[in-house]
Scaffold this motif. Structure first.
Motif, PDB file in Angstrom:
ATOM      1  N   TRP A 103      -5.717  46.904  -2.487  1.00 21.41           N
ATOM      2  CA  TRP A 103      -5.765  47.853  -0.881  1.00 21.41           C
ATOM      3  C   TRP A 103      -6.985  47.590  -0.830  1.00 21.41           C
ATOM      4  N   LYS A 104      -7.940  48.518  -1.120  1.00 19.38           N
ATOM      5  CA  LYS A 104      -9.243  48.640  -0.912  1.00 19.38           C
ATOM      6  C   LYS A 104     -10.032  47.256  -1.045  1.00 19.38           C
ATOM      7  N   ILE A 105      -9.857  46.264  -1.388  1.00 22.47           N
ATOM      8  CA  ILE A 105      -9.800  44.946  -0.629  1.00 22.47           C
ATOM      9  C   ILE A 105      -9.989  44.048   0.803  1.00 22.47           C
ATOM     10  N   LYS A 141      -9.524  44.062  10.666  1.00 24.22           N
ATOM     11  CA  LYS A 141      -9.363  43.969  11.523  1.00 24.22           C
ATOM     12  C   LYS A 141      -8.195  45.187  11.724  1.00 24.22           C
ATOM     13  N   LYS A 142      -8.649  45.998  12.280  1.00 18.09           N
ATOM     14  CA  LYS A 142      -7.336  47.152  12.778  1.00 18.09           C
ATOM     15  C   LYS A 142      -7.412  46.476  14.561  1.00 18.09           C
ATOM     16  N   TRP A 173      -5.523  40.176   9.325  1.00 22.21           N
ATOM     17  CA  TRP A 173      -6.832  39.311   8.354  1.00 22.21           C
ATOM     18  C   TRP A 173      -7.484  38.350   9.353  1.00 22.21           C
ATOM     19  N   LYS A 183      -8.372  46.566   2.569  1.00 24.99           N
ATOM     20  CA  LYS A 183      -8.584  47.074   4.083  1.00 24.99           C
ATOM     21  C   LYS A 183     -10.150  47.037   4.111  1.00 24.99           C
ATOM     22  N   LYS A 184     -11.399  46.007   3.187  1.00 23.98           N
ATOM     23  CA  LYS A 184     -12.506  45.943   3.795  1.00 23.98           C
ATOM     24  C   LYS A 184     -12.380  44.345   4.980  1.00 23.98           C
ATOM     25  N   GLY A 185     -11.642  43.621   4.942  1.00 24.81           N
ATOM     26  CA  GLY A 185     -11.806  42.336   5.390  1.00 24.81           C
ATOM     27  C   GLY A 185     -10.845  42.385   5.995  1.00 24.81           C
TER      28      GLY A 185
END
Length: 74
Positions: free
Chosen positions: A15-17, A23-24, A46, A19-21
């Motif tokens: 999940w952390k990975i 887009k909202k 994505w 959310k880093k990549g």
């Protein structure tokens, strides 16, 4: 319910990975073209999907027939 700490750790790492990549995305009114000021919670796209479904030519991100989204970053 059986607790599995390894699974919990794995899911949190993925999940952390993600959310880093990711887009909202923002709700868009297709008739007016107005985009919401605040991003949707728990909805992400994505980068390639955000670029492809950017609202042009009727291509939107969606999760059902009445909710359409775009990414402001694209």
């Amino acid at each position: 319910m059986v607790k599995r700490p390894e699974t919990d750790k794995f899911v949190k790492a993925v999940w952390k990975i993600f959310k880093k990549g990711a887009k909202k995305v923002y709700l868009i009114n297709r008739e007016s073209g107005q985009i919401a000021d605040k991003p949707e919670t728990r909805f992400f796209a994505w980068p390639d999907a955000a670029k492809k479904f950017n609202g042009e030519d009727g291509h939107y991100l969606t999760n059902h027939a009445f909710a359409y989204f775009v990414s402001k970053d694209v």
